[in-house]
Design a protein around this motif. Structure first.
Motif, mmCIF file in Angstrom:
data_model
loop_
_atom_site.group_PDB
_atom_site.id
_atom_site.type_symbol
_atom_site.label_atom_id
_atom_site.label_comp_id
_atom_site.label_asym_id
_atom_site.label_seq_id
_atom_site.Cartn_x
_atom_site.Cartn_y
_atom_site.Cartn_z
ATOM 1 N N GLY A 45 0.808 -1.219 0.000
ATOM 2 C CA GLY A 45 0.000 0.000 0.000
ATOM 3 C C GLY A 45 0.838 1.265 0.000
ATOM 4 O O GLY A 45 0.403 2.300 -0.521
ATOM 5 N N THR A 73 1.731 1.927 -3.579
ATOM 6 C CA THR A 73 0.560 2.466 -4.280
ATOM 7 C C THR A 73 0.298 3.914 -3.905
ATOM 8 O O THR A 73 0.059 4.761 -4.776
ATOM 9 C CB THR A 73 -0.684 1.615 -3.947
ATOM 10 O OG1 THR A 73 -0.423 0.255 -4.275
ATOM 11 C CG2 THR A 73 -1.889 2.107 -4.718
ATOM 12 N N SER A 74 0.370 4.214 -2.604
ATOM 13 C CA SER A 74 0.052 5.576 -2.160
ATOM 14 C C SER A 74 1.106 6.578 -2.609
ATOM 15 O O SER A 74 0.852 7.789 -2.604
ATOM 16 C CB SER A 74 -0.097 5.610 -0.641
ATOM 17 O OG SER A 74 1.121 5.275 -0.001
ATOM 18 N N THR A 75 2.287 6.089 -3.004
ATOM 19 C CA THR A 75 3.321 6.982 -3.520
ATOM 20 C C THR A 75 3.251 7.077 -5.038
ATOM 21 O O THR A 75 4.131 7.681 -5.677
ATOM 22 C CB THR A 75 4.718 6.480 -3.082
ATOM 23 O OG1 THR A 75 4.667 6.069 -1.711
ATOM 24 C CG2 THR A 75 5.771 7.574 -3.167
ATOM 25 N N SER A 76 2.223 6.502 -5.634
ATOM 26 C CA SER A 76 1.976 6.567 -7.084
ATOM 27 C C SER A 76 3.102 5.941 -7.902
ATOM 28 O O SER A 76 3.322 6.312 -9.059
ATOM 29 C CB SER A 76 1.754 8.025 -7.533
ATOM 30 O OG SER A 76 0.651 8.588 -6.857
ATOM 31 N N GLN A 88 -2.506 -4.268 -7.833
ATOM 32 C CA GLN A 88 -2.470 -2.805 -7.810
ATOM 33 C C GLN A 88 -1.784 -2.221 -9.050
ATOM 34 O O GLN A 88 -1.543 -1.014 -9.110
ATOM 35 C CB GLN A 88 -1.739 -2.327 -6.545
ATOM 36 C CG GLN A 88 -2.457 -2.660 -5.254
ATOM 37 C CD GLN A 88 -3.805 -1.989 -5.157
ATOM 38 O OE1 GLN A 88 -3.955 -0.818 -5.523
ATOM 39 N NE2 GLN A 88 -4.803 -2.714 -4.680
ATOM 40 N N TYR A 115 9.503 6.262 3.889
ATOM 41 C CA TYR A 115 8.613 6.149 5.038
ATOM 42 C C TYR A 115 9.446 5.830 6.268
ATOM 43 O O TYR A 115 10.199 4.854 6.282
ATOM 44 C CB TYR A 115 7.556 5.056 4.809
ATOM 45 C CG TYR A 115 6.560 5.434 3.739
ATOM 46 C CD1 TYR A 115 5.339 6.012 4.066
ATOM 47 C CD2 TYR A 115 6.855 5.244 2.391
ATOM 48 C CE1 TYR A 115 4.444 6.392 3.077
ATOM 49 C CE2 TYR A 115 5.966 5.612 1.400
ATOM 50 C CZ TYR A 115 4.763 6.195 1.747
ATOM 51 O OH TYR A 115 3.871 6.571 0.775
ATOM 52 N N THR A 167 6.205 12.297 -0.342
ATOM 53 C CA THR A 167 5.234 13.226 -0.926
ATOM 54 C C THR A 167 5.709 13.752 -2.270
ATOM 55 O O THR A 167 4.968 13.750 -3.269
ATOM 56 C CB THR A 167 4.986 14.400 0.033
ATOM 57 O OG1 THR A 167 4.509 13.902 1.291
ATOM 58 C CG2 THR A 167 3.961 15.363 -0.533
ATOM 59 N N GLY A 191 5.984 11.008 -4.894
ATOM 60 C CA GLY A 191 4.632 10.664 -5.320
ATOM 61 C C GLY A 191 4.069 11.655 -6.312
ATOM 62 O O GLY A 191 3.443 11.277 -7.307
ATOM 63 N N LYS A 200 3.270 10.667 -10.179
ATOM 64 C CA LYS A 200 1.892 10.838 -10.668
ATOM 65 C C LYS A 200 1.865 11.706 -11.923
ATOM 66 O O LYS A 200 1.167 11.405 -12.899
ATOM 67 C CB LYS A 200 1.027 11.461 -9.578
ATOM 68 C CG LYS A 200 -0.451 11.539 -9.939
ATOM 69 C CD LYS A 200 -1.235 12.227 -8.812
ATOM 70 C CE LYS A 200 -1.128 11.461 -7.523
ATOM 71 N NZ LYS A 200 -1.936 12.067 -6.424
#
Length: 535
Positions: free
Chosen positions: A118, A121-124, A162, A501, A518, A521, A525
């Motif tokens: 995850g 994924t959350s970091t694109s 994902q 992280y 951040t 990501g 993106k």
């Protein structure tokens, strides 16, 4: 031909390259032109990365992946069968008590493996590079733990679900204890099934090579339907020097480095293991997982640095120092890929691959470049490494080789080196020039810091230099940030923090995003850098 003996004192601490006047990197300067490069490249024009594609010689140069990387031993808990667990475990608990910290639960990356997908994924990010722990899969020779294979299959399933492309490293600095038991570094009780006695042993070495090939085949057969990109070995030069040269990594064989006649067979065995693994994967992975028409792309990763000629702590143009730099770049950067592209070996490190190994030829589909730092090297006085006639700025050894940092705030005290993003451009262009048809991937680049702005800045500066190299013709297919989470940094323990992280080691091992996560990501993106990020 150079002198034929190695001097251990030059590599007293492989985990760090000394740099003069290093600060704590806690202060972040504003952007400077020379941070991004020289001339027009330093103006930091907007960067755009086109859609990602396969890591293959058939893919176009527009393909590019954004990813993060990790290694099993550095993050996984519940891992008592690995040599690092035994090597670092306290003596009172039955271990050898070596290294600066006990690996223990590391970052609990085994328990949290699917959960950590995850984070990717959350970091694109569209790709994740990780390793599968050999010691967990084959804890004793010939015995395969099915539950370990099921676990890694679940991780792959989560990634594929994902839309994240897996890049699997098969050997990343760790072994099952039975490969080369650190408790018996002189092999007085072997070799046998409990201890093969490792690379370079006349009878045990071939068994290690066969076991590595069998392990690679096992993974390719089991996971080839989900994995197309494989790395056989991680940083073979650093691994062999640390494990068989100075003894800071298991199996702790520190007596071999001064004797090139003993060290060369170890290097030869490791390269033979790569070639055997390459062949095994190509035969066993017959499924094209991502639909690009190629079932298996097999490469390896190589540790690199921006080596610069130095004298009296300053950049040098003295031919003695320039020659020293060239010899070190050959040994550190070129010897391994030369061997695996041309099918030769250079046992005396004299710059000529005069030992034929046609079975090694063309066993690289891509090459991973892992870059962190700039460092000096001098040829003054013949050097403390007679075989290469040089002295690098390495592990407390100076002799005038350690350069004054361009900016002390870019020094990393926990790793004792100077971070210098522009250096990756020169390294990439050098590899492009030498191996023009070999795709490159930046499989690691990062910075150990607790300053979020500095990590974010390093991400942007490294990507600028990668883009600059691509525009100048280098076929660079991706960037993997080291590392996804904070981790056990081998002989340096838990002090260096590389993670996108942060990990709460004192609590519940929760992951907290840094500013680096951040910014990366946002870049991933958008598949490009904004003027605001570059400024």
């Amino acid at each position: 031909m150079f002198h034929r003996r190695w001097v251990r004192s030059a590599f007293l601490a492989l985990s760090g390259i000394s740099a003069l006047a290093c600060g704590d990197s806690s202060h972040v300067h504003g952007t400077r032109a020379d941070d991004a490069g020289a001339g027009d490249a330093g103006k930091a024009l907007p960067v755009q990365f086109t859609a990602f594609g396969p890591l293959s010689t058939d893919a176009g140069r527009g393909s590019f992946r954004f990813g993060a990387a990790s290694a099993a031993t550095q993050i996984e808990d519940q891992n008592p069968n690995t040599d690092w667990y035994l090597f670092t475990r306290p003596v009172a608990d039955g271990g050898l008590g070596k290294g600066s910290a006990f690996v223990g639960d590391a970052a609990r990356g085994f328990s949290k493996a699917v959960e950590d997908v995850g984070l990717v994924t959350s970091t694109s990010l569209d790709s994740y590079r990780f390793s599968m722990e050999w010691a967990r899969i084959e804890p004793t020779l010939g015995h395969v733990d099915e539950s370990a294979l099921v676990h890694y299959g679940e991780v792959l399933d989560a990634l594929v679900a994902q839309g994240i492309h897996p890049n699997v490293t098969i050997h990343h600095f760790s072994n099952p204890v039975w490969v080369d038991d650190p408790r018996d570094p002189t092999c007085k009780n072997g070799p046998g099934d409990q201890n093969l006695c490792g690379l370079g042993h006349p009878t045990g070495g071939p068994r290690v090579i066969a076991a590595m090939a069998a392990h690679a085949r096992r993974l390719a057969e089991r996971f080839g339907d989900r994995v197309d990109d494989w790395a056989t070995l991680n940083e073979p030069v650093n691994y062999l020097l640390a494990s068989y040269g100075i003894g800071s990594f298991p199996p702790g064989k520190s007596t071999l480095f001064p004797d090139l006649k003993k060290f060369s067979p170890i290097v030869r065995d490791f390269l033979a293991a790569h070639a055997a693994m390459y062949a095994a994967i190509k035969e066993a992975d017959t499924v094209d997982a991502d639909g690009d028409g190629i079932a298996a792309n097999v490469g390896m990763t190589l540790n690199v640095a921006d080596w610069e000629p130095a004298r009296d702590h300053q950049p040098s143009t003295d031919p003695e120092d320039v020659g020293a730099r060239d010899r070190l770049v050959y040994a550190y950067h070129h010897l391994v890929p030369d061997s695996l592209t041309a099918g030769t070996f250079d046992p005396d490190f004299d710059g000529t691959g005069d030992e034929p190994h046609p079975e090694w030829a063309n066993t690289l589909d891509w090459l991973g470049v892992q870059y962190y730092n700039r460092a000096g090297v001098t040829g003054k006085g013949g050097g403390v490494i007679p075989v290469l006639a040089l002295t690098p700025c390495f592990g407390g050894v100076d002799a005038g080789a350690c350069l004054v940092p361009k900016d002390p705030t870019f020094c990393v005290p926990t790793m004792a080196y100077e971070t210098y993003p522009p250096g990756i451009y020169d390294v990439l262009m050098d590899f492009h020039s030498r191996y023009e048809k070999l795709p490159l991937v930046v499989t690691e680049a990062g910075i150990a810091t607790d300053v979020g702005a500095r990590r974010a800045e390093n991400v942007v500066r490294i990507l600028q230099q990668i883009d600059r190299a691509r525009k100048d013709g280098a076929d660079v297919r991706g960037y993997y940030h080291w590392s996804l989470t904070d981790n056990f940094e081998w002989a340096s323990g838990f002090t260096p923090h590389f993670g996108l992280y942060a990990v709460d080691y004192a609590g519940d091992y929760a992951r907290t995003p840094t500013l680096g996560a951040t910014v990366l990501g946002d870049v991933a993106k958008a598949r490009g850098l904004t003027d605001e990020q570059i400024a």
